[in-house]
Design an enzyme around this catalytic site. Structure first.
Site, short mmCIF file in Angstrom:
data_model
loop_
_atom_site.label_atom_id
_atom_site.label_comp_id
_atom_site.label_asym_id
_atom_site.label_seq_id
_atom_site.Cartn_x
_atom_site.Cartn_y
_atom_site.Cartn_z
CE LYS A 1 -64.56 -31.11 -22.11
NZ LYS A 1 -64.20 -29.44 -22.21
P1 NAD Z 1 -53.90 -29.92 -25.78
O1 NAD Z 1 -54.31 -31.18 -26.24
O2 NAD Z 1 -53.61 -28.80 -26.84
O3 NAD Z 1 -52.69 -29.88 -24.91
C1 NAD Z 1 -52.43 -30.52 -23.90
C2 NAD Z 1 -51.12 -30.36 -23.03
O4 NAD Z 1 -51.12 -31.02 -21.95
C3 NAD Z 1 -50.06 -30.99 -23.94
O5 NAD Z 1 -48.86 -30.33 -23.88
C4 NAD Z 1 -49.72 -32.39 -23.40
O6 NAD Z 1 -48.60 -32.84 -23.37
C5 NAD Z 1 -49.80 -31.87 -21.81
N1 NAD Z 1 -50.13 -33.11 -20.95
C6 NAD Z 1 -51.04 -34.04 -21.29
N2 NAD Z 1 -50.82 -35.12 -20.19
C7 NAD Z 1 -50.08 -34.54 -19.35
C8 NAD Z 1 -49.61 -34.92 -18.09
N3 NAD Z 1 -50.12 -35.98 -17.51
N4 NAD Z 1 -48.61 -34.22 -17.35
C9 NAD Z 1 -48.33 -32.90 -17.95
N5 NAD Z 1 -48.67 -32.49 -19.13
C10 NAD Z 1 -49.43 -33.20 -19.76
O7 NAD Z 1 -55.08 -29.58 -24.73
P2 NAD Z 1 -55.64 -28.04 -24.47
O8 NAD Z 1 -56.93 -27.66 -25.46
O9 NAD Z 1 -54.45 -26.87 -24.18
O10 NAD Z 1 -56.35 -28.14 -23.12
C11 NAD Z 1 -55.66 -28.12 -21.90
C12 NAD Z 1 -56.77 -27.98 -20.69
O11 NAD Z 1 -57.33 -26.95 -20.80
C13 NAD Z 1 -57.59 -29.19 -20.64
O12 NAD Z 1 -57.76 -29.36 -19.14
C14 NAD Z 1 -58.80 -28.37 -21.43
O13 NAD Z 1 -60.16 -29.10 -20.80
C15 NAD Z 1 -58.79 -27.08 -20.80
N6 NAD Z 1 -59.35 -26.14 -21.80
C16 NAD Z 1 -59.19 -26.02 -22.99
C17 NAD Z 1 -59.80 -25.07 -23.92
C18 NAD Z 1 -59.65 -24.90 -25.35
O14 NAD Z 1 -60.19 -23.88 -25.90
N7 NAD Z 1 -58.71 -25.82 -26.02
C19 NAD Z 1 -60.59 -24.20 -23.22
C20 NAD Z 1 -61.07 -24.47 -22.05
C21 NAD Z 1 -60.33 -25.26 -21.00
#
Ligand code: NAD
Length: 395
Positions: free
Chosen positions: A86
């Site tokens: 990561k």
């Molecule tokens: P992203 O940046 O596209 O979206 C994040 C979302 O969370 C946004 O809507 C943001 O406004 C919201 N957010 C941020 N801080 C917040 C808070 N304090 N309270 C409420 N909402 C909040 O990110 P993503 O890629 O969708 O990732 C989201 C989660 O999924 C993370 O934990 C990430 O590690 C995990 N994840 C992502 C992927 C991927 O393929 N993108 C894969 C596996 C896991």
């Protein structure tokens, strides 16, 4: 429970490498800004390390350590030939111009360019990074090492990305949820769902669940949440949030405003945390009303919250299974890049369902036969595979 022994335990508890770098850039106004960058590799016993890049102001070395380790277990749970890593940069992208964001990304790649590579360590998108950021990474790495699309996944389709990658994590979350509900004698159709986070994962999970007939009654982002007891019209929300608009600004008949904490305790069948880690504290866990929590985010519930939820009979489908759809299609993207092939979206989604379905069934069988929680069962599968590979390779 697994009796792995102290040698294997020590191996799995330590990271193979922690690369700390500084990321200096010139701001648009001519000032110098210096950010902290990280790329940590936990374990490569099963293959090159793999894991996302996060751009977030609160990112620190402990976060990266934990997230890199989770990636090792996640790639093992879905049995794809990678280890875990990561990384990211401690910055707030919403305060950077597009040009500044590009300079941060390119400088970061320059600083870690000897540590990543198609057969070494392959980054991907995570919080606040997207296909455009991946395109800059591919370009910068290729300038230094020659054309190398397989150095990073989650790229735009036009630049050797894979069909289905953008939606893969959200689609995978819904695929696992559907399998679980079907096994429990209910179905996704007509289930009520609350989703925290409306970024890449949250939006695609909401859309996929909505299209399968679920009622999405509450969603939120960093600005706050909205709820509608008869269900939200998810396609309109997706359209609304394009162009950086936030959910707190959304207005429609029957829609009320709620806080992020209220969303986590909403009265629903399925709760999907899809924002940041640590949101389900033990206090929040006491108030959760969902029947099942599907961890789309990484590490939304810590061990103490887990204990509270288990005592209350709330099932938790762990992150390393629930959100593994993203890394699975990243693997498909890497495979296509290495062979210069392009699979159709249908082919990608067929393989995704197969890979996730197999992982789900393996863990469910262990849950049932040994009367375990889902997280424990998933860890037994993952640790067993990594430990076996580590022992076969030797120290
Ligand atoms: P992203 O940046 O596209 O979206 C994040 C979302 O969370 C946004 O809507 C943001 O406004 C919201 N957010 C941020 N801080 C917040 C808070 N304090 N309270 C409420 N909402 C909040 O990110 P993503 O890629 O969708 O990732 C989201 C989660 O999924 C993370 O934990 C990430 O590690 C995990 N994840 C992502 C992927 C991927 O393929 N993108 C894969 C596996 C896991």
């Amino acid at each position: 429970m697994m009796k792995l022994g102290p040698r294997v335990e020590r191996l799995l508890l330590s990271l193979e490498a922690e690369h700390h770098v500084t990321v200096p850039i010139e701001r648009d106004n001519g000032e110098l800004a210096v950010f902290s960058g990280y790329r940590f590799q936990h374990n490569s016993a099963r293959g090159p390390t793999k894991g996302g890049l996060r751009f977030h102001p609160s990112l620190d070395a402990d976060d990266v350590r934990a997230l890199a380790t989770l990636m090792t277990w996640k790639t093992a749970v879905v049995n794809i030939p990678f280890g875990g890593a990561k990384g990211g940069v401690a910055c707030e992208p919403s305060l950077l111009s597009q040009g500044e964001l590009e300079r941060v990304t390119r400088k970061f790649v320059e600083r870690i360019s000897q540590e990543i590579g198609p057969q070494r360590d392959i980054p991907a998108p995570d919080v606040n990074t997207n296909a455009q950021v991946m395109a800059w990474i591919m370009d910068q790495y290729s300038r230094l090492h020659g054309f190398s699309p397989a150095v990073v996944t989650g790229k735009p389709i036009e630049l050797h990305g894979s069909q289905g990658r953008e939606a893969a994590t959200g689609n995978g979350v819904v695929c696992i949820t559907e399998n679980f509900l079907n096994d429990a004698g209910s179905s996704l159709k007509d289930a009520t769902v609350a989703i925290q986070g409306f970024g890449n994962v949250g939006q695609f999970a909401a859309l996929a669940a909505y299209e399968r007939g679920a009622k999405i009654v509450a969603v939120s982002d960093v600005s706050g949440g909205i709820a509608a007891k008869d269900g939200l019209h998810v396609p309109s929300l997706v359209e609304f949030t394009r162009g950086r608009r936030q959910l707190a600004q959304y207005e429609a008949d029957g829609v009320s405003r709620i806080t992020n904490d209220a969303l986590l305790c909403w009265d629903v069948d399925v709760l999907i945390p899809a924002a940041l880690g640590g949101v389900l504290t033990p206090e929040v866990a006491k108030e959760v009303r969902a029947r099942v929590i599907v961890e789309a985010a990484n590490a939304p519930a810590g061990p103490e919250a887990d204990e509270v939820l288990e005592k209350r009979g709330i099932t938790v489908i762990p992150d390393i299974l629930a959100n593994a759809g993203g890394v699975t299609v990243s693997y498909f993207e890497w495979t296509q890049n290495l062979q210069c092939l392009h699979w159709t979206e249908h082919e990608v989604n067929r393989r995704l369902r197969h890979t996730l379905g197999t992982a789900y069934a393996t863990i469910r069988d262990l849950v049932q036969s040994r009367k375990l929680g889902w997280r424990t069962a998933a860890y037994i599968v993952a640790l067993g595979r990594v430990a076996k590979a580590a022992m076969l390779r030797g120290v």
